[in-house]
Design a protein around this motif. Structure first.
Motif, mmCIF file in Angstrom:
data_model
loop_
_atom_site.group_PDB
_atom_site.id
_atom_site.type_symbol
_atom_site.label_atom_id
_atom_site.label_comp_id
_atom_site.label_asym_id
_atom_site.label_seq_id
_atom_site.Cartn_x
_atom_site.Cartn_y
_atom_site.Cartn_z
ATOM 1 N N UNK A 23 9.099 3.567 -4.647
ATOM 2 C CA UNK A 23 8.885 3.134 -6.120
ATOM 3 C C UNK A 23 8.560 1.324 -5.986
ATOM 4 N N UNK A 24 7.999 0.978 -6.934
ATOM 5 C CA UNK A 24 8.270 -0.284 -6.840
ATOM 6 C C UNK A 24 8.835 -0.368 -6.557
ATOM 7 N N UNK A 25 10.392 -0.842 -6.792
ATOM 8 C CA UNK A 25 11.605 -2.003 -6.100
ATOM 9 C C UNK A 25 11.697 -2.187 -5.222
ATOM 10 N N UNK A 26 11.096 -0.640 -4.120
ATOM 11 C CA UNK A 26 11.015 -0.304 -2.940
ATOM 12 C C UNK A 26 10.133 -1.144 -2.013
ATOM 13 N N UNK A 27 9.063 -0.875 -3.255
ATOM 14 C CA UNK A 27 7.553 -1.908 -2.471
ATOM 15 C C UNK A 27 7.942 -3.278 -2.012
ATOM 16 N N UNK A 28 8.264 -3.832 -3.785
ATOM 17 C CA UNK A 28 8.824 -5.399 -3.175
ATOM 18 C C UNK A 28 9.301 -5.962 -2.026
ATOM 19 N N UNK A 29 10.713 -4.644 -2.211
ATOM 20 C CA UNK A 29 11.964 -5.067 -0.788
ATOM 21 C C UNK A 29 11.042 -5.000 0.438
ATOM 22 N N UNK A 30 10.039 -4.080 0.388
ATOM 23 C CA UNK A 30 9.285 -3.894 2.026
ATOM 24 C C UNK A 30 8.279 -5.157 2.082
ATOM 25 N N UNK A 31 8.395 -6.174 0.971
ATOM 26 C CA UNK A 31 7.343 -7.172 1.565
ATOM 27 C C UNK A 31 8.137 -8.024 1.798
ATOM 28 N N UNK A 32 9.410 -8.032 1.936
ATOM 29 C CA UNK A 32 10.674 -9.247 1.879
ATOM 30 C C UNK A 32 10.295 -10.495 3.262
ATOM 31 N N UNK A 33 9.618 -9.775 4.348
ATOM 32 C CA UNK A 33 9.637 -10.605 5.713
ATOM 33 C C UNK A 33 8.421 -11.012 5.579
ATOM 34 N N UNK A 34 7.241 -10.210 4.597
ATOM 35 C CA UNK A 34 5.738 -11.128 4.728
ATOM 36 C C UNK A 34 5.952 -12.671 3.864
ATOM 37 N N UNK A 62 -9.229 -15.735 1.781
ATOM 38 C CA UNK A 62 -8.277 -15.025 1.485
ATOM 39 C C UNK A 62 -7.456 -15.178 3.090
ATOM 40 N N UNK A 63 -6.152 -15.512 2.917
ATOM 41 C CA UNK A 63 -5.394 -14.692 3.892
ATOM 42 C C UNK A 63 -4.989 -13.113 3.072
ATOM 43 N N UNK A 64 -5.109 -11.796 3.437
ATOM 44 C CA UNK A 64 -4.415 -10.469 2.638
ATOM 45 C C UNK A 64 -3.237 -9.815 4.115
ATOM 46 N N UNK A 65 -2.326 -9.744 4.084
ATOM 47 C CA UNK A 65 -1.389 -8.398 4.055
ATOM 48 C C UNK A 65 -1.720 -7.750 3.840
ATOM 49 N N UNK A 66 -2.131 -6.526 4.452
ATOM 50 C CA UNK A 66 -1.612 -4.493 4.258
ATOM 51 C C UNK A 66 -1.447 -4.365 4.422
ATOM 52 N N UNK A 67 0.002 -4.392 3.895
ATOM 53 C CA UNK A 67 1.469 -3.801 4.092
ATOM 54 C C UNK A 67 1.719 -2.478 3.714
ATOM 55 N N UNK A 68 1.626 -1.528 4.903
ATOM 56 C CA UNK A 68 1.815 -0.120 4.450
ATOM 57 C C UNK A 68 3.389 0.478 3.991
ATOM 58 N N UNK A 69 3.837 0.488 2.646
ATOM 59 C CA UNK A 69 5.196 0.642 2.131
ATOM 60 C C UNK A 69 5.884 1.981 1.995
ATOM 61 N N UNK A 70 4.782 2.925 2.167
ATOM 62 C CA UNK A 70 5.152 4.422 2.046
ATOM 63 C C UNK A 70 4.469 5.147 1.339
ATOM 64 N N UNK A 71 4.373 6.342 1.409
ATOM 65 C CA UNK A 71 3.664 7.074 -0.520
ATOM 66 C C UNK A 71 4.372 7.255 -1.341
ATOM 67 N N UNK A 72 5.231 7.513 -1.334
ATOM 68 C CA UNK A 72 6.472 7.905 -2.758
ATOM 69 C C UNK A 72 7.611 7.109 -3.125
ATOM 70 N N UNK A 91 1.250 -1.426 -0.035
ATOM 71 C CA UNK A 91 0.130 -0.068 0.082
ATOM 72 C C UNK A 91 0.856 1.784 -0.065
ATOM 73 N N UNK A 92 -0.023 2.256 -0.744
ATOM 74 C CA UNK A 92 0.787 3.600 -0.243
ATOM 75 C C UNK A 92 0.275 4.635 -0.323
ATOM 76 N N UNK A 93 -0.477 5.369 -1.878
ATOM 77 C CA UNK A 93 -1.255 6.418 -1.796
ATOM 78 C C UNK A 93 -2.706 6.054 -1.567
ATOM 79 N N UNK A 94 -3.277 6.623 -0.753
ATOM 80 C CA UNK A 94 -4.308 6.516 -0.175
ATOM 81 C C UNK A 94 -4.820 5.086 0.496
ATOM 82 N N UNK A 95 -4.150 4.629 0.881
ATOM 83 C CA UNK A 95 -3.489 2.898 0.927
ATOM 84 C C UNK A 95 -5.428 2.231 2.223
ATOM 85 N N UNK A 96 -5.603 3.448 2.669
ATOM 86 C CA UNK A 96 -6.304 3.097 4.133
ATOM 87 C C UNK A 96 -7.890 2.948 3.649
#
Length: 260
Positions: A105-116, A93-103, A53-58
């Motif tokens: 990048x796509x690579x950064x978001x993927x890396x922030x999913x590592x532990x999930x 389904x089991x759905x992890x909704x992971x805050x990955x920051x507003x700005x 999640x990022x922009x308007x993730x709520x």
């Protein structure tokens, strides 16, 4: 196998819709395109998701929080507050909704999913595109070559007619010919945990340096998909998907209504 979905971008080219909600929440046939994507994976047996999640993730968090309680018909006892639900069919389904920051990048978001994602092979796609790619064949292809990354390569229809000239004379004209377009990255990835080592930080866009380095190292393979694929970057493309849905036979709808 867990499925990661990137759902944090600003969706600026679809501003008519994304001023009030994130692009993955834009509806096709009354349901968010994110739901369509997840239902597609569901038909191939995938039940565990991590949504970046990022922009308007709520908005996305709220939708999932309310989906179970608002799905199907219900009877409310106003005196006691008791709610009885009727005929609802909720995907398991089991759905992890992971805050990955507003700005981020796509690579950064993927890396922030590592532990999930755990230390396992995982699938990944963008939260704004649907396809009829055979996910079982995609996974088998990935396992056959032993590399770190597989992307689905697609050839979308041309937006305009393709013209070939001899001087000023038109020698060939193909209205919206798919063959006139080259292969592009269609997402629907299968990735190994080692891909994370190619992502240096939050600002990195996966489509640039990480994929270029993977390709240079011989670690990026392409699964060629010749059939349907459509992203939803613009209002025009949203209209295309909506019309396909209204046709009663959208190419990505492999599930039956009772499976929803």
């Amino acid at each position: 196998m867990k499925v990661g979905i990137l759902a944090g971008g600003f969706g600026t080219r679809l501003a008519e819709e994304t001023e009030i909600r994130p692009k993955p929440m834009v509806e096709i046939g009354g349901m968010p395109i994110l739901w369509h994507i997840m239902m597609y994976y569901h038909t191939y047996g995938h039940r565990e998701f991590a949504v970046a999640l990022g922009y308007k993730g709520d908005h996305i968090k709220r939708w999932f929080a309310e989906y179970n309680s608002l799905n199907g018909s219900m009877t409310v006892n106003m005196a006691t507050g008791e709610i009885k639900r009727h005929g609802s069919s909720i995907p398991d389904w089991t759905v992890d909704l992971v805050d990955t920051g507003i700005r981020t990048g796509t690579g950064g978001r993927i890396k922030r999913l590592t532990k999930w994602m755990g230390n396992n092979t995982f699938m990944l796609t963008w939260g704004d595109g649907v396809s009829d790619v055979d996910l079982n064949k995609l996974l088998a292809f990935h396992r056959s070559h032993g590399k770190l990354a597989t992307m689905t390569a697609v050839r979308p229809p041309a937006r305009y007619g393709h013209i070939e000239f001899d001087g000023h004379r038109v020698v060939e004209f193909n209205e919206k010919s798919q063959a006139a377009e080259g292969w592009i990255n269609g997402a629907f990835f299968v990735l190994e945990p080692g891909v994370m080592d190619y992502i240096d930080g939050d600002e990195v866009m996966f489509e640039y340096a990480p994929m270029q380095r993977l390709a240079a190292d011989g670690q990026l393979m392409a699964f060629r998909h010749e059939s349907f694929w459509q992203c939803m970057d613009t209002l025009r493309e949203k209209t295309v998907l909506q019309r396909l849905w209204e046709s009663g036979n959208p190419p990505w709808k492999l599930w039956k209504d009772q499976d929803q």
